[in-house]
Design a protein around this motif. Structure first.
Motif, PDB file in Angstrom:
ATOM      1  N   LYS A  56      -6.569  17.677  14.993  1.00 46.26           N
ATOM      2  CA  LYS A  56      -7.270  16.430  14.686  1.00 46.26           C
ATOM      3  C   LYS A  56      -6.319  15.235  14.547  1.00 46.26           C
ATOM      4  O   LYS A  56      -6.729  14.096  14.687  1.00 46.26           O
ATOM      5  CB  LYS A  56      -8.091  16.596  13.414  1.00 46.26           C
ATOM      6  CG  LYS A  56      -7.259  16.683  12.156  1.00 46.26           C
ATOM      7  CD  LYS A  56      -8.152  16.616  10.939  1.00 46.26           C
ATOM      8  CE  LYS A  56      -7.303  16.687   9.689  1.00 46.26           C
ATOM      9  NZ  LYS A  56      -8.056  16.758   8.475  1.00 46.26           N
ATOM     10  N   ALA A  96      -9.729  25.823  10.462  1.00 50.42           N
ATOM     11  CA  ALA A  96      -9.287  25.519   9.096  1.00 50.42           C
ATOM     12  C   ALA A  96     -10.152  24.459   8.432  1.00 50.42           C
ATOM     13  O   ALA A  96      -9.685  23.370   8.117  1.00 50.42           O
ATOM     14  CB  ALA A  96      -7.829  25.083   9.120  1.00 50.42           C
ATOM     15  N   ARG A 139      -8.925  29.041   0.452  1.00 51.58           N
ATOM     16  CA  ARG A 139      -8.156  27.812   0.193  1.00 51.58           C
ATOM     17  C   ARG A 139      -8.277  27.445  -1.271  1.00 51.58           C
ATOM     18  O   ARG A 139      -9.394  27.362  -1.800  1.00 51.58           O
ATOM     19  CB  ARG A 139      -8.669  26.676   1.072  1.00 51.58           C
ATOM     20  CG  ARG A 139      -7.951  25.358   0.802  1.00 51.58           C
ATOM     21  CD  ARG A 139      -8.012  24.451   1.965  1.00 51.58           C
ATOM     22  NE  ARG A 139      -7.665  23.087   1.638  1.00 51.58           N
ATOM     23  CZ  ARG A 139      -7.787  22.076   2.463  1.00 51.58           C
ATOM     24  NH1 ARG A 139      -8.256  22.301   3.680  1.00 51.58           N
ATOM     25  NH2 ARG A 139      -7.448  20.861   2.110  1.00 51.58           N
ATOM     26  N   HIS A 182      -3.358  22.834   0.747  1.00 50.55           N
ATOM     27  CA  HIS A 182      -2.839  21.633   1.405  1.00 50.55           C
ATOM     28  C   HIS A 182      -2.464  20.659   0.287  1.00 50.55           C
ATOM     29  O   HIS A 182      -3.330  20.281  -0.503  1.00 50.55           O
ATOM     30  CB  HIS A 182      -3.905  21.033   2.327  1.00 50.55           C
ATOM     31  CG  HIS A 182      -3.365  20.033   3.309  1.00 50.55           C
ATOM     32  ND1 HIS A 182      -2.600  18.966   2.920  1.00 50.55           N
ATOM     33  CD2 HIS A 182      -3.458  19.951   4.655  1.00 50.55           C
ATOM     34  CE1 HIS A 182      -2.247  18.267   3.993  1.00 50.55           C
ATOM     35  NE2 HIS A 182      -2.755  18.839   5.062  1.00 50.55           N
ATOM     36  N   SER A 185      -1.959  14.763   2.557  1.00 52.69           N
ATOM     37  CA  SER A 185      -1.152  14.202   3.640  1.00 52.69           C
ATOM     38  C   SER A 185      -0.227  13.127   3.083  1.00 52.69           C
ATOM     39  O   SER A 185      -0.557  12.466   2.104  1.00 52.69           O
ATOM     40  CB  SER A 185      -2.073  13.623   4.704  1.00 52.69           C
ATOM     41  OG  SER A 185      -1.431  13.636   5.945  1.00 52.69           O
ATOM     42  N   GLY A 220      -0.470  21.400   5.480  1.00 53.50           N
ATOM     43  CA  GLY A 220       0.272  20.308   6.136  1.00 53.50           C
ATOM     44  C   GLY A 220       0.912  19.417   5.096  1.00 53.50           C
ATOM     45  O   GLY A 220       1.322  19.887   4.039  1.00 53.50           O
ATOM     46  N   GLY A 221       0.956  18.112   5.411  1.00 56.11           N
ATOM     47  CA  GLY A 221       1.529  17.156   4.464  1.00 56.11           C
ATOM     48  C   GLY A 221       2.971  16.810   4.784  1.00 56.11           C
ATOM     49  O   GLY A 221       3.540  15.925   4.158  1.00 56.11           O
ATOM     50  N   GLU A 255       0.154  24.292   8.610  1.00 58.36           N
ATOM     51  CA  GLU A 255      -0.779  23.517   9.434  1.00 58.36           C
ATOM     52  C   GLU A 255      -0.299  22.072   9.588  1.00 58.36           C
ATOM     53  O   GLU A 255      -1.031  21.134   9.264  1.00 58.36           O
ATOM     54  CB  GLU A 255      -2.169  23.497   8.777  1.00 58.36           C
ATOM     55  CG  GLU A 255      -2.771  24.840   8.512  1.00 58.36           C
ATOM     56  CD  GLU A 255      -4.061  24.746   7.677  1.00 58.36           C
ATOM     57  OE1 GLU A 255      -4.518  23.622   7.376  1.00 58.36           O
ATOM     58  OE2 GLU A 255      -4.600  25.798   7.331  1.00 58.36           O
ATOM     59  N   GLY A 257       0.427  18.401  10.950  1.00 61.39           N
ATOM     60  CA  GLY A 257      -0.127  17.493  11.946  1.00 61.39           C
ATOM     61  C   GLY A 257       0.855  16.356  12.165  1.00 61.39           C
ATOM     62  O   GLY A 257       1.633  16.331  13.111  1.00 61.39           O
ATOM     63  N   ARG A 258       0.845  15.435  11.191  1.00 62.79           N
ATOM     64  CA  ARG A 258       1.668  14.227  11.246  1.00 62.79           C
ATOM     65  C   ARG A 258       3.127  14.496  11.639  1.00 62.79           C
ATOM     66  O   ARG A 258       3.707  13.762  12.428  1.00 62.79           O
ATOM     67  CB  ARG A 258       1.638  13.593   9.847  1.00 62.79           C
ATOM     68  CG  ARG A 258       2.226  12.237   9.741  1.00 62.79           C
ATOM     69  CD  ARG A 258       2.123  11.774   8.298  1.00 62.79           C
ATOM     70  NE  ARG A 258       0.762  11.665   7.828  1.00 62.79           N
ATOM     71  CZ  ARG A 258      -0.025  10.607   8.034  1.00 62.79           C
ATOM     72  NH1 ARG A 258       0.437   9.580   8.693  1.00 62.79           N
ATOM     73  NH2 ARG A 258      -1.250  10.587   7.565  1.00 62.79           N
ATOM     74  N   TYR A 367      -3.054  10.309  13.451  1.00 59.53           N
ATOM     75  CA  TYR A 367      -4.363   9.795  13.025  1.00 59.53           C
ATOM     76  C   TYR A 367      -4.634   8.395  13.581  1.00 59.53           C
ATOM     77  O   TYR A 367      -5.072   7.502  12.866  1.00 59.53           O
ATOM     78  CB  TYR A 367      -4.486   9.822  11.494  1.00 59.53           C
ATOM     79  CG  TYR A 367      -4.239  11.206  10.953  1.00 59.53           C
ATOM     80  CD1 TYR A 367      -5.190  12.211  11.138  1.00 59.53           C
ATOM     81  CD2 TYR A 367      -3.040  11.533  10.328  1.00 59.53           C
ATOM     82  CE1 TYR A 367      -4.948  13.509  10.688  1.00 59.53           C
ATOM     83  CE2 TYR A 367      -2.795  12.825   9.885  1.00 59.53           C
ATOM     84  CZ  TYR A 367      -3.757  13.800  10.069  1.00 59.53           C
ATOM     85  OH  TYR A 367      -3.519  15.081   9.641  1.00 59.53           O
TER      86      TYR A 367
HETATM   87  C1  LIG Z   1      -7.088  21.553   6.869  1.00 56.60           C
HETATM   88  C2  LIG Z   1      -6.000  20.631   7.299  1.00 56.60           C
HETATM   89  N1  LIG Z   1      -4.886  21.160   7.837  1.00 56.60           N
HETATM   90  C3  LIG Z   1      -3.866  20.378   8.246  1.00 56.60           C
HETATM   91  C4  LIG Z   1      -3.932  19.010   8.143  1.00 56.60           C
HETATM   92  C5  LIG Z   1      -2.759  18.198   8.634  1.00 56.60           C
HETATM   93  O1  LIG Z   1      -2.150  17.480   7.628  1.00 56.60           O
HETATM   94  P1  LIG Z   1      -0.847  16.605   7.884  1.00 56.60           P
HETATM   95  O2  LIG Z   1      -1.122  15.722   9.053  1.00 56.60           O
HETATM   96  O3  LIG Z   1      -0.645  15.865   6.635  1.00 56.60           O
HETATM   97  O4  LIG Z   1       0.280  17.552   8.151  1.00 56.60           O
HETATM   98  C6  LIG Z   1      -5.051  18.412   7.550  1.00 56.60           C
HETATM   99  C7  LIG Z   1      -5.094  16.966   7.377  1.00 56.60           C
HETATM  100  O5  LIG Z   1      -5.847  16.366   6.674  1.00 56.60           O
HETATM  101  C8  LIG Z   1      -6.123  19.246   7.129  1.00 56.60           C
HETATM  102  O6  LIG Z   1      -7.236  18.731   6.579  1.00 56.60           O
END
Ligand SMILES: Cc1ncc(COP(=O)(O)O)c(C=O)c1O
Length: 405
Positions: A56, A96, A139, A182, A185, A220-221, A255, A257-258, A367
């Motif tokens: 996402k 997830a 979770r 998590h 972020s 993530g985060g 997980e 993302g950023r 994002y």
């Molecule tokens: C379930 C889940 N996994 C992973 C992520 C990715 O987080 P980040 O971009 O902070 O690493 C998010 C982001 O909101 C999330 O909701």
């Protein structure tokens, strides 16, 4: 040459070219070498942790192909179709999302995607109906107070409910494999990872009958900026060594993302309108000039979800395009293109720009692309991708993947 490509060099050629063609369309330059480098750094910083990229965050197909070619795997709510169309196999996908529509659970089941998360009893009942053979991650809600985006108010079971949820899962004959969290972020507190890992350890220690928990998902985060990433990953490695050492038999996944895409993308916005107005200066004497700029993307596009002050730099179309340090700075407002006054990107002190100049926004790959809407009919940014031949060959990326977003 190998190593990181210089995105700026590419933009420096692209903008004058756009100008000659009269194009005002905003565009991204996405650097796939940067995504590849992030993958390599991850292996060094968190060698025990397998990343499942959070689709996402940036669902550009070339990014997805790059990450899946690197055997990164993906965590998706509804993007299953997309990732499976590029050949990602169901065993590499985690669904997830702890609160899923029943139809999505059935869809995941039909596609053979087994791994999914939950945090409440209603969800367990839906999973029993839609995917009784699912492999589940519970979770838990953790401290996210030092993160820009707090997720634990919406997702995650509190520690007090964990025991009864696991018992209920057992009664329903569901298979719980492990625990996820998590920290939120843009997490600025590396201790948050340690605290969360300690809490998961506490859950594992409860030894709820019927389950052999052996999977830990640290979520993530993780930041795209090097220093923060080093701090967060070090805290994570130390906590894993303490609570889940390599010989504990627990597999650790994440997980992110950023982390993978943030610094890989720069957005270029065209200044297509400008207006000078008068404003009261801070000292209250006389009137100051304030300059309003209207640019080709805004809050209904890439800026819809910004959490940090955007990293902007003017790109002026002059023979020597540099902005002199002695040029006066004006109080300026950068507006998005739509007919909505809420579409105000930022207030900033800047040298004067002219219509036709551009504004570059660095570190803008997270994002942004998936958040763009069609509101008011403005064109979405074009996506240009750059990659060195070596990485292109190594990852077996195809030309068509590199053209289109
Ligand atoms: C379930 C889940 N996994 C992973 C992520 C990715 O987080 P980040 O971009 O902070 O690493 C998010 C982001 O909101 C999330 O909701």
């Amino acid at each position: 040459n190998s190593g990181l490509l210089n995105t700026d060099l590419y933009i420096t050629k692209l903008i004058p070219n756009n100008y000659l063609q009269g194009s005002e369309v905003p565009f991204y330059v996405g650097n796939l070498d940067s995504v590849f480098e992030k993958h390599q750094k991850w292996q060094t910083l968190l060698p025990r942790v397998t990343p499942f990229y959070a689709v996402k965050c940036n669902n550009n197909l070339a990014v997805l192909r790059t990450l899946s070619a690197l055997e990164q795997v993906l965590t998706v709510p509804r993007e299953l179709e997309m990732v499976m169309s590029i050949g990602v196999t169901p065993d590499k996908i985690i669904y997830a999302h702890t609160t899923k529509p029943q139809s999505h659970i059935r869809y995941a089941c039909a596609q053979g995607v087994d791994m999914m998360t939950f945090d409440n009893e209603e969800e367990l009942l839906k999973i029993t109906r839609g995917h009784p053979n699912a492999k589940l991650l519970l979770r838990i809600a953790v401290d996210d107070s030092k993160s820009q985006v707090k997720l634990s108010t919406k997702f995650g079971a509190t520690l007090g409910t964990v025991g009864s949820l696991l018992k209920r899962a057992h009664e329903l004959d569901l298979d719980v494999k492990g625990v996820s969290f998590h920290v939120g972020s843009l997490c600025t507190d590396s201790v948050a990872y340690r605290r969360a890992i300690e809490e998961v350890h506490h859950v594992f220690e409860q030894r709820i009958i019927g389950f052999q928990l052996d999977l830990l998902d640290i979520g993530g985060g993780f930041s795209g900026h090097e220093l923060e990433m080093v701090l967060n990953s070090k805290a994570t490695v130390w906590a894993l060594d303490e609570f889940f050492p390599a010989d504990s038999g627990v597999r650790v996944i994440a997980e992110p993302g950023r982390y993978f895409v943030d610094s890989a993308f720069t957005l270029a916005l065209n200044v297509f309108a400008k207006k000078k107005v008068w404003s009261l200066p801070i000292n209250g004497n006389g009137l100051d000039t304030m300059i309003m700029y209207y640019v080709t993307d805004g809050l209904y596009g890439a800026f819809g979800d910004i959490k940090l002050y955007p990293d902007i730099k003017p790109f002026v179309l002059r023979p020597h395009r540099s902005v002199e340090s002695t040029e006066p700075r004006y109080q300026s407002v950068i507006w998005g293109p739509t007919c909505d006054s809420a579409d105000r990107i930022m207030d900033v002190w800047m040298p004067e720009l002219n219509i036709g100049d551009w504004i570059l926004v660095d570190n803008f790959g997270a994002y942004t692309i998936p958040m763009s809407t069609d509101f008011n009919g403005f064109e979405k940014p074009t996506i240009y991708l750059v990659v060195t031949p070596q990485i292109w060959k190594m990852l077996n990326l195809k030309v068509s993947n590199l053209r289109f977003g």
